[in-house]
Design a protein around this motif. Structure first.
Motif, PDB file in Angstrom:
ATOM      1  N   GLY A 119      12.099  -8.769  15.134  1.00  0.00           N
ATOM      2  CA  GLY A 119      11.158  -7.687  14.829  1.00  0.00           C
ATOM      3  C   GLY A 119      10.544  -7.900  13.458  1.00  0.00           C
ATOM      4  N   ARG A 120       9.525  -7.091  13.180  1.00  0.00           N
ATOM      5  CA  ARG A 120       8.755  -7.277  11.946  1.00  0.00           C
ATOM      6  C   ARG A 120       8.945  -6.085  11.018  1.00  0.00           C
ATOM      7  N   LEU A 121       9.072  -6.374   9.733  1.00  0.00           N
ATOM      8  CA  LEU A 121       9.007  -5.315   8.727  1.00  0.00           C
ATOM      9  C   LEU A 121       7.539  -5.213   8.326  1.00  0.00           C
ATOM     10  N   PHE A 122       6.911  -4.124   8.715  1.00  0.00           N
ATOM     11  CA  PHE A 122       5.460  -4.023   8.586  1.00  0.00           C
ATOM     12  C   PHE A 122       5.031  -3.816   7.138  1.00  0.00           C
ATOM     13  N   PRO A 123       3.889  -4.407   6.766  1.00  0.00           N
ATOM     14  CA  PRO A 123       3.346  -4.177   5.418  1.00  0.00           C
ATOM     15  C   PRO A 123       2.542  -2.872   5.376  1.00  0.00           C
ATOM     16  N   PHE A 124       2.318  -2.369   4.178  1.00  0.00           N
ATOM     17  CA  PHE A 124       1.473  -1.174   4.041  1.00  0.00           C
ATOM     18  C   PHE A 124       0.014  -1.592   4.201  1.00  0.00           C
ATOM     19  N   GLU A 125      -0.561  -1.170   5.282  1.00  0.00           N
ATOM     20  CA  GLU A 125      -1.976  -1.474   5.555  1.00  0.00           C
ATOM     21  C   GLU A 125      -2.690  -0.153   5.800  1.00  0.00           C
ATOM     22  N   PRO A 126      -3.230   0.457   4.728  1.00  0.00           N
ATOM     23  CA  PRO A 126      -3.893   1.757   4.915  1.00  0.00           C
ATOM     24  C   PRO A 126      -5.058   1.704   5.898  1.00  0.00           C
ATOM     25  N   ARG A 127      -5.647   0.524   6.067  1.00  0.00           N
ATOM     26  CA  ARG A 127      -6.774   0.424   7.003  1.00  0.00           C
ATOM     27  C   ARG A 127      -6.304   0.506   8.452  1.00  0.00           C
ATOM     28  N   GLU A 128      -5.025   0.170   8.677  1.00  0.00           N
ATOM     29  CA  GLU A 128      -4.480   0.240  10.039  1.00  0.00           C
ATOM     30  C   GLU A 128      -3.380   1.300  10.059  1.00  0.00           C
ATOM     31  N   PRO A 129      -3.745   2.511  10.477  1.00  0.00           N
ATOM     32  CA  PRO A 129      -2.816   3.640  10.373  1.00  0.00           C
ATOM     33  C   PRO A 129      -1.478   3.403  11.078  1.00  0.00           C
ATOM     34  N   LEU A 130      -1.499   2.785  12.249  1.00  0.00           N
ATOM     35  CA  LEU A 130      -0.245   2.591  12.982  1.00  0.00           C
ATOM     36  C   LEU A 130       0.687   1.631  12.242  1.00  0.00           C
ATOM     37  N   VAL A 131       0.094   0.598  11.656  1.00  0.00           N
ATOM     38  CA  VAL A 131       0.897  -0.352  10.876  1.00  0.00           C
ATOM     39  C   VAL A 131       1.473   0.341   9.641  1.00  0.00           C
ATOM     40  N   ALA A 132       0.636   1.180   8.996  1.00  0.00           N
ATOM     41  CA  ALA A 132       1.109   1.899   7.805  1.00  0.00           C
ATOM     42  C   ALA A 132       2.249   2.849   8.170  1.00  0.00           C
ATOM     43  N   LEU A 133       2.117   3.537   9.313  1.00  0.00           N
ATOM     44  CA  LEU A 133       3.187   4.442   9.745  1.00  0.00           C
ATOM     45  C   LEU A 133       4.471   3.674  10.051  1.00  0.00           C
ATOM     46  N   ALA A 134       4.312   2.515  10.688  1.00  0.00           N
ATOM     47  CA  ALA A 134       5.494   1.692  10.981  1.00  0.00           C
ATOM     48  C   ALA A 134       6.150   1.223   9.687  1.00  0.00           C
ATOM     49  N   ALA A 135       5.319   0.917   8.676  1.00  0.00           N
ATOM     50  CA  ALA A 135       5.862   0.485   7.383  1.00  0.00           C
ATOM     51  C   ALA A 135       6.667   1.614   6.742  1.00  0.00           C
ATOM     52  N   ILE A 136       6.140   2.838   6.819  1.00  0.00           N
ATOM     53  CA  ILE A 136       6.861   3.986   6.244  1.00  0.00           C
ATOM     54  C   ILE A 136       8.192   4.171   6.971  1.00  0.00           C
ATOM     55  N   ALA A 137       8.157   4.027   8.301  1.00  0.00           N
ATOM     56  CA  ALA A 137       9.399   4.158   9.075  1.00  0.00           C
ATOM     57  C   ALA A 137      10.392   3.077   8.685  1.00  0.00           C
TER      58      ALA A 137
END
Lengths: 141, 59
Positions: free
Chosen positions: A68-86
């Motif tokens: 699995g991936r530890l997502f980076p903070f990407e404010p332009r991609e909301p789902l990725v940003a939410l996954a990063a916060i999680a």
């Protein structure tokens, strides 16, 4: 005087005040976030704390092992940003994995989505555990 | 980790979530076990049900 009137009812016990000094809430949050179950352990709930201490890091490690991936903070991609916060919710396991550069993720792996599910859910569950510790610290539980 | 069985991975996931969920939801051990079993059954049963629905009515 009737015999009934002489029966003394036990008084309703008044809420007892603990002599122990109240734990600072911010420290409960910090400890609970950093060490899954740490807040419960500190607040005198060792059984619950141990379950969280074992289960949540285990979920996180399984997520990494499943590529699995530890997502980076990407404010332009909301789902990725939410996954990063999680992901950040997992606490110390997240920080260690980041420092060791784990969690790059391999999108073509069969288990990639499962790995992400484990990593994200571990972080979100740890957030719930911190909220539970908050309730315990306030005497609601 | 070379596990490619979706059912096994789903069951492992449901197991982990139900352990944490059951422990969070209740304070008594017996109630925790019951809550955990309910969460586990709902997750696995729900996934199998949805899987069959998707099999019968593919998108």
């Amino acid at each position: 005087m009737s015999p009934r009137a002489s029966v003394k009812r036990p008084a309703t016990p008044a809420p007892q005040k603990s002599d122990a000094p109240a734990k600072p809430l911010w420290l409960v949050y910090l400890l609970g976030w950093l060490v899954p179950g740490g807040g419960h352990l500190w607040l005198g709930r060792p059984a619950k704390g141990l379950v969280f201490l074992i289960a949540l890091p285990a979920m996180f490690v399984i997520g990494l092992a499943l590529e699995g991936r530890l997502f980076p903070f990407e404010p332009r991609e909301p789902l990725v940003a939410l996954a990063a916060i999680a992901n950040v919710g997992a606490g110390l396991p997240y920080l260690i994995a980041r420092a060791l550069e784990f969690g790059a993720g391999r999108a073509v792996a069969v288990t990639y989505d499962y790995g992400n599910a484990f990593l994200i859910t571990a972080g979100l569950l740890n957030a719930l555990v911190v909220i539970d510790a908050h309730d315990i610290a306030l005497g609601r539980k | 980790m070379n596990i490619q069985s979706h059912l096994l991975l789903m069951t492992l996931f449901a197991c982990a979530v139900s352990v944490v969920g059951g422990t969070l939801a209740k304070d008594d051990l017996r109630q925790q076990v019951r809550a955990g079993a309910a969460i586990f059954g709902t997750l696995v049963g729900g996934a199998i049900l949805v899987g069959w629905i998707l099999y019968l009515f593919p998108i």
